[in-house]
Design an enzyme around this catalytic site. Structure first.
Site, PDB file in Angstrom:
ATOM      1  N   ASP A  47      -0.027   5.184   1.013  1.00 31.63           N
ATOM      2  CA  ASP A  47      -0.182   6.066   2.170  1.00 31.63           C
ATOM      3  C   ASP A  47      -0.323   5.271   3.461  1.00 31.63           C
ATOM      4  O   ASP A  47      -1.167   4.379   3.567  1.00 31.63           O
ATOM      5  CB  ASP A  47      -1.412   6.957   1.985  1.00 31.63           C
ATOM      6  CG  ASP A  47      -1.184   8.013   0.927  1.00 31.63           C
ATOM      7  OD1 ASP A  47      -0.194   8.741   1.041  1.00 31.63           O
ATOM      8  OD2 ASP A  47      -1.992   8.095  -0.020  1.00 31.63           O
ATOM      9  N   ASP A  69       0.866  -1.165   0.000  1.00 31.35           N
ATOM     10  CA  ASP A  69       0.000   0.000   0.000  1.00 31.35           C
ATOM     11  C   ASP A  69       0.913   1.229   0.000  1.00 31.35           C
ATOM     12  O   ASP A  69       2.109   1.121   0.300  1.00 31.35           O
ATOM     13  CB  ASP A  69      -0.886  -0.036   1.246  1.00 31.35           C
ATOM     14  CG  ASP A  69      -1.723   1.202   1.399  1.00 31.35           C
ATOM     15  OD1 ASP A  69      -2.397   1.584   0.430  1.00 31.35           O
ATOM     16  OD2 ASP A  69      -1.686   1.813   2.486  1.00 31.35           O
ATOM     17  N   THR A  99      -2.570   0.974  -4.493  1.00 28.78           N
ATOM     18  CA  THR A  99      -3.112   2.107  -3.741  1.00 28.78           C
ATOM     19  C   THR A  99      -4.572   2.370  -4.061  1.00 28.78           C
ATOM     20  O   THR A  99      -5.038   2.087  -5.172  1.00 28.78           O
ATOM     21  CB  THR A  99      -2.284   3.374  -4.029  1.00 28.78           C
ATOM     22  OG1 THR A  99      -2.871   4.507  -3.377  1.00 28.78           O
ATOM     23  CG2 THR A  99      -2.210   3.662  -5.533  1.00 28.78           C
ATOM     24  N   SER A 100      -5.279   2.963  -3.110  1.00 27.49           N
ATOM     25  CA  SER A 100      -6.666   3.374  -3.325  1.00 27.49           C
ATOM     26  C   SER A 100      -6.755   4.753  -3.959  1.00 27.49           C
ATOM     27  O   SER A 100      -7.846   5.196  -4.325  1.00 27.49           O
ATOM     28  CB  SER A 100      -7.427   3.377  -1.993  1.00 27.49           C
ATOM     29  OG  SER A 100      -7.516   2.072  -1.472  1.00 27.49           O
ATOM     30  N   ASP A 131      -1.422  -0.697   6.249  1.00 29.07           N
ATOM     31  CA  ASP A 131      -1.663  -0.065   7.543  1.00 29.07           C
ATOM     32  C   ASP A 131      -3.137   0.000   7.890  1.00 29.07           C
ATOM     33  O   ASP A 131      -3.481   0.334   9.022  1.00 29.07           O
ATOM     34  CB  ASP A 131      -1.106   1.351   7.544  1.00 29.07           C
ATOM     35  CG  ASP A 131      -1.883   2.246   6.581  1.00 29.07           C
ATOM     36  OD1 ASP A 131      -2.507   3.208   7.055  1.00 29.07           O
ATOM     37  OD2 ASP A 131      -1.885   1.971   5.382  1.00 29.07           O
TER      38      ASP A 131
END
Length: 217
Positions: free
Chosen positions: A14, A12, A107-108, A163
């Site tokens: 961030d 991921d 990533t989103s 996270d």
């Protein structure tokens, strides 16, 4: 915990490789004020680890979503040079130790935003799977399965670093190993095989058979 080679590592962005929390809060707070969203409604929505389209959809009626989504995207991209995006401990060292083709970022965020943030901290990712590439975001396994497919990797030999609970769920549902990073959520919210403070607690070992990992809880 030791993860035996050969492995493909899926990160991921961030909260895992870098922190953009200062920028995120600055931009989303401004956006919420512009759209007249109350502080109470805004505080009730989880911002981290979710595509912006889902967050906007939680807060506004359908007819406003396209315009509002474009607005938060522009605010966040334009905010990157202003600071608030920093690498997390251990990121540079771990990535530098990995051979080509052994890792990707999942990533989103949109591609434009993700790549702007990665550039801000000096990360050149060989592959980025972003919100633009998928139809279902985390906790659906689609993003991680797509990354594995693009790298030609067996999902069972992939390790996901996340996270956020939604991201860890996505990795688990994809049939992958999981490492939780306690950078944005309490440890007891992270359902992973091992939970570490940050990537400084993870060491890659490159062997003849590929990449192995040691993650120190």
């Amino acid at each position: 915990m030791k993860f035996e080679a050969p492995l493909t590592l899926l990160f991921d962005n961030d909260g895992t490789l870098l922190s953009s929390m200062d920028s995120v809060l600055r931009c989303w707070t401004k956006w919420a004020r512009e759209y007249g969203i109350s502080a109470e409604d805004f505080a009730a929505v989880e911002l981290h680890g979710r595509p912006a389209a889902e967050i906007v959809g939680d807060l506004l009626p359908a007819e406003l979503i396209p315009e509002a989504l474009a607005r938060i995207e522009r605010l966040e991209v334009e905010d990157v040079p202003r600071g608030g995006v920093v690498p997390l401990p251990g990121t540079a060292e771990l990535l530098a130790s990995l051979p080509e083709g052994s890792w990707a970022v999942v990533t989103s965020a949109t591609r434009e935003l993700a790549e702007a943030r990665l550039r801000a901290v000096g990360i050149e990712a060989p592959l980025v799977v972003a919100a633009d590439d998928i139809t279902r975001g985390k906790p659906d396994p689609e993003p991680y399965l797509l990354a594995a497919e693009k790298l030609g990797a067996d999902p069972a030999r992939c390790v996901v670093f996340e996270d956020a609970p939604a991201g860890l769920e996505a990795g688990s549902r994809a049939g992958m190993r999981t490492v939780g990073l306690a950078t944005t959520h309490p440890r007891d919210q992270l359902a992973a095989e091992v939970v570490v403070d940050h990537l400084g607690s993870v060491t890659a070992q490159v062997t003849a058979s590929g990449v192995a990992l040691v993650a120190e809880d």
